[in-house]
Design an enzyme around this catalytic site. Structure first.
Site, PDB file in Angstrom:
ATOM      1  N   TYR A  50       0.851  -1.199   0.000  1.00  0.00           N
ATOM      2  CA  TYR A  50       0.000   0.000   0.000  1.00  0.00           C
ATOM      3  C   TYR A  50       0.876   1.235   0.000  1.00  0.00           C
ATOM      4  O   TYR A  50       1.777   1.350   0.816  1.00  0.00           O
ATOM      5  CB  TYR A  50      -0.926   0.009   1.235  1.00  0.00           C
ATOM      6  CG  TYR A  50      -2.366  -0.071   0.785  1.00  0.00           C
ATOM      7  CD1 TYR A  50      -2.966   1.033   0.178  1.00  0.00           C
ATOM      8  CD2 TYR A  50      -3.093  -1.243   0.900  1.00  0.00           C
ATOM      9  CE1 TYR A  50      -4.263   0.953  -0.298  1.00  0.00           C
ATOM     10  CE2 TYR A  50      -4.385  -1.323   0.431  1.00  0.00           C
ATOM     11  CZ  TYR A  50      -4.973  -0.227  -0.173  1.00  0.00           C
ATOM     12  OH  TYR A  50      -6.244  -0.312  -0.647  1.00  0.00           O
ATOM     13  N   GLU A  52      -0.379   4.837  -0.586  1.00  0.00           N
ATOM     14  CA  GLU A  52      -1.150   6.069  -0.810  1.00  0.00           C
ATOM     15  C   GLU A  52      -0.231   7.282  -0.685  1.00  0.00           C
ATOM     16  O   GLU A  52       0.616   7.345   0.198  1.00  0.00           O
ATOM     17  CB  GLU A  52      -2.297   6.164   0.203  1.00  0.00           C
ATOM     18  CG  GLU A  52      -3.417   5.195  -0.137  1.00  0.00           C
ATOM     19  CD  GLU A  52      -4.614   5.313   0.794  1.00  0.00           C
ATOM     20  OE1 GLU A  52      -4.579   6.150   1.711  1.00  0.00           O
ATOM     21  OE2 GLU A  52      -5.570   4.548   0.588  1.00  0.00           O
ATOM     22  N   ASP A 196      -6.072  13.393 -25.614  1.00  0.00           N
ATOM     23  CA  ASP A 196      -6.206  12.009 -25.155  1.00  0.00           C
ATOM     24  C   ASP A 196      -5.625  11.118 -26.245  1.00  0.00           C
ATOM     25  O   ASP A 196      -6.296  10.781 -27.222  1.00  0.00           O
ATOM     26  CB  ASP A 196      -7.691  11.704 -24.908  1.00  0.00           C
ATOM     27  CG  ASP A 196      -7.929  10.260 -24.487  1.00  0.00           C
ATOM     28  OD1 ASP A 196      -6.989   9.446 -24.593  1.00  0.00           O
ATOM     29  OD2 ASP A 196      -9.062   9.960 -24.057  1.00  0.00           O
ATOM     30  N   THR A 222      -3.523   5.979 -22.246  1.00  0.00           N
ATOM     31  CA  THR A 222      -3.536   4.667 -21.617  1.00  0.00           C
ATOM     32  C   THR A 222      -2.186   4.036 -21.929  1.00  0.00           C
ATOM     33  O   THR A 222      -1.471   4.474 -22.824  1.00  0.00           O
ATOM     34  CB  THR A 222      -4.662   3.768 -22.172  1.00  0.00           C
ATOM     35  OG1 THR A 222      -4.563   3.742 -23.593  1.00  0.00           O
ATOM     36  CG2 THR A 222      -6.037   4.298 -21.777  1.00  0.00           C
ATOM     37  N   LYS A 225      -2.392   0.189 -25.024  1.00  0.00           N
ATOM     38  CA  LYS A 225      -2.776   0.097 -26.438  1.00  0.00           C
ATOM     39  C   LYS A 225      -1.495   0.089 -27.288  1.00  0.00           C
ATOM     40  O   LYS A 225      -0.719  -0.833 -27.149  1.00  0.00           O
ATOM     41  CB  LYS A 225      -3.750   1.219 -26.763  1.00  0.00           C
ATOM     42  CG  LYS A 225      -5.049   1.049 -25.935  1.00  0.00           C
ATOM     43  CD  LYS A 225      -6.072   2.144 -26.109  1.00  0.00           C
ATOM     44  CE  LYS A 225      -7.243   1.904 -25.168  1.00  0.00           C
ATOM     45  NZ  LYS A 225      -8.186   3.024 -25.145  1.00  0.00           N
ATOM     46  N   ARG A 231      -2.320  -2.652 -18.434  1.00  0.00           N
ATOM     47  CA  ARG A 231      -3.456  -1.727 -18.373  1.00  0.00           C
ATOM     48  C   ARG A 231      -3.083  -0.621 -17.388  1.00  0.00           C
ATOM     49  O   ARG A 231      -2.479  -0.883 -16.358  1.00  0.00           O
ATOM     50  CB  ARG A 231      -4.702  -2.467 -17.912  1.00  0.00           C
ATOM     51  CG  ARG A 231      -5.019  -3.645 -18.791  1.00  0.00           C
ATOM     52  CD  ARG A 231      -6.431  -4.121 -18.596  1.00  0.00           C
ATOM     53  NE  ARG A 231      -7.302  -3.437 -19.509  1.00  0.00           N
ATOM     54  CZ  ARG A 231      -7.500  -3.816 -20.782  1.00  0.00           C
ATOM     55  NH1 ARG A 231      -6.873  -4.867 -21.276  1.00  0.00           N
ATOM     56  NH2 ARG A 231      -8.313  -3.144 -21.554  1.00  0.00           N
TER      57      ARG A 231
HETATM   58  C1  PLP Z   1      -9.192   3.387 -24.348  1.00  0.00           C
HETATM   59  C2  PLP Z   1      -9.487   4.818 -24.235  1.00  0.00           C
HETATM   60  C3  PLP Z   1      -9.819   5.404 -23.011  1.00  0.00           C
HETATM   61  C4  PLP Z   1     -10.153   4.637 -21.754  1.00  0.00           C
HETATM   62  O1  PLP Z   1      -9.315   3.700 -21.330  1.00  0.00           O
HETATM   63  P1  PLP Z   1      -9.772   2.507 -20.345  1.00  0.00           P
HETATM   64  O2  PLP Z   1      -8.453   2.048 -19.862  1.00  0.00           O
HETATM   65  O3  PLP Z   1     -10.516   1.537 -21.166  1.00  0.00           O
HETATM   66  O4  PLP Z   1     -10.603   3.100 -19.260  1.00  0.00           O
HETATM   67  C5  PLP Z   1      -9.979   6.787 -22.980  1.00  0.00           C
HETATM   68  N1  PLP Z   1      -9.842   7.528 -24.089  1.00  0.00           N
HETATM   69  C6  PLP Z   1      -9.543   6.983 -25.290  1.00  0.00           C
HETATM   70  C7  PLP Z   1      -9.404   7.873 -26.483  1.00  0.00           C
HETATM   71  C8  PLP Z   1      -9.376   5.626 -25.407  1.00  0.00           C
HETATM   72  O5  PLP Z   1      -9.113   5.098 -26.599  1.00  0.00           O
END
Ligand code: PLP
Length: 439
Positions: A50, A52, A196, A222, A225, A231
């Site tokens: 933990y 925090e 994003d 993220t 991807k 993740r």
């Molecule tokens: C995948 C994605 C997210 C969210 O990601 P999660 O890990 O699935 O919550 C946010 N914005 C965009 C543009 C994404 O492609």
């Protein structure tokens, strides 16, 4: 005691999923194969701790080593993206975007301006079903008739609506994003620009997509991807953002913890650090370049088979096929392709008149198959299989009534599972994937 002894049921399911991932063409553009090193870091004792707070400012004892892990992840993110501030604690992309809004917006008052979900924005960009659309006011923008971003229309909307934050970066947009133009629009109305880049991080690192750093105030990505990590997510603040708001970094950190989250997932932080290290250097750059080459090769072959591509092609990692001209529904096509060993997702297309559960298109991408080492030559084969598979279902009449659709899909699933031609493609896919082991 190891997993297969402790819990044979789960162990068996994991083995089966591993087999599935190995044998099919994984073409959902948000998916990838994390490296062994990343997965090794995930499955470690770091999951027990933990911590925090932030490095050197923890609420629990025993965090000297965890501090070093998190500092490494932060420093690697700052170096790779060339930003002055990074927060590596968000559990995933959705909580990360939520933290940004929580940091900067007054609930039920300030406006988020993001691309509408129906046009390829993410749920967290202000969709009415998501917390981003329920707790904040929203100003959705749309794509132009050609399936491209219409910057003049976006500028006009921003000027009339005065959003506090503009979000750019999408889930189903096959073209490059002009971050410079978005930056100018945001500045002209005094809004923050949130880029994003979840889908395209790997392409930006590889230098095959424009970089938002000079133009955005906040960047969210993220990590699972095109970055090929575990993740998770990273929120970054740019020099520009700090100039606009000197407290921006502090606001973001406070929104992540204690605003929205408790203890960070330290095993995930370590795995993010590993992925960031693997993304430095030449091999990753070549990977990003090949993703785009593959996507363009696939797009041009699909064009050759008469498919209508949204935005007329691709210059990133993904392709959105508008199936209306083929007379096939996206949900029907996606199931047929799955039987053929090609895993994609059904997706709405710009100006879709069908509901999201039965949309008119499919979305597919090259990040995962490029990780396996496939190149342009393989894309030609894949385009042919996609065309053959969709031809198999082109005479399926998709009902217009809701009840009839549910009944139709039940019967369709059974019919399609027994389709010999689709199963034959699946066997050919298996032969191909055999030659490209997951690294
Ligand atoms: C995948 C994605 C997210 C969210 O990601 P999660 O890990 O699935 O919550 C946010 N914005 C965009 C543009 C994404 O492609």
């Amino acid at each position: 005691m190891n997993l297969s002894k402790t819990d044979p049921q789960i162990a068996k399911l994991i083995k089966l999923e591993e087999k599935r991932q190995t044998e099919v063409l994984e073409m959902i553009p948000s998916e990838n194969y994390a490296s062994r090193a990343v997965m090794e870091a995930l499955g470690t004792v770091l999951t027990n701790k933990y911590s925090e707070g932030y490095p050197k400012k923890r609420y629990y004892q025993g965090n000297k080593i965890i501090d070093e892990v998190e500092i490494l992840a932060i420093e690697r993110a700052k170096k790779l993206f060339k930003v002055p501030h990074a927060n590596v604690q968000p559990y995933s992309g959705s909580p990360a975007n939520t933290a940004v809004y929580f940091a900067l917006l007054a609930p039920l008052k300030d406006k988020i301006m993001g691309l509408s979900l129906a046009f390829g924005g993410h749920l967290t960009h202000g969709a009415p079903v998501s917390i981003s659309g329920k707790y904040f006011k929203t100003v959705p923008y749309e794509l132009g008739k050609d399936g491209w971003l219409d910057y003049d229309a976006i500028e006009k909307l921003a000027k009339s609506q005065k959003p506090k934050i503009i979000v750019c970066g999408f889930t189903a947009y096959p073209r490059k994003i002009d971050f410079k133009r978005f930056g100018q629009i945001a500045d002209s109305v005094g809004a923050y620009l949130l880029a994003d880049i979840s889908h395209i991080t790997g392409l930006i690192i590889a230098g095959v997509h424009p970089d938002p750093v000079p133009y955005a105030d906040i960047i969210m990505t993220t990590t699972h991807k095109t970055l090929r990590g575990p993740r998770g997510a990273i929120i970054m603040v740019t020099e520009k953002g700090l100039k606009k708001d000197p407290e921006l970094a502090e606001k973001i950190d406070k929104a992540v913890f204690p605003g929205l989250q408790g203890g960070p997932h330290d095993n995930q932080t370590a795995a993010i650090a590993v992925a960031l290290r693997q993304a430095q250097g030449k091999p990753f750059k070549r990977y990003g370049e090949q993703i785009v080459k593959n996507s363009q090769a696939l797009a041009s072959s699909l064009n050759g088979f008469g498919f209508d591509l949204s935005g007329s092609g691709s210059d990133n990692h993904l392709i959105l096929i508008d199936l209306r001209t083929k007379g096939v529904n996206g949900s029907v096509a996606a199931i047929a392709l799955e039987v053929a060993g090609i895993v994609v997702n059904k997706n709405g297309v710009p100006f879709d008149t069908m509901p999201p559960f039965y949309p008119s298109g499919i979305r597919l991408g090259t990040p995962a198959i490029t990780t396996r080492g496939m190149k342009e030559k393989e894309m030609k084969k894949i385009a042919k299989w996609i065309s053959l598979a969709i031809d198999e279902v082109k005479n399926e009449r998709f009902p217009t009534e809701k009840e009839a659709r549910i009944q139709f899909m039940k019967g369709f699933r059974i019919r399609v599972e027994h389709n010999k031609n689709l199963k034959k493609i699946a066997q050919e896919v298996k032969n191909l994937t055999n030659k490209f082991p997951i690294p």
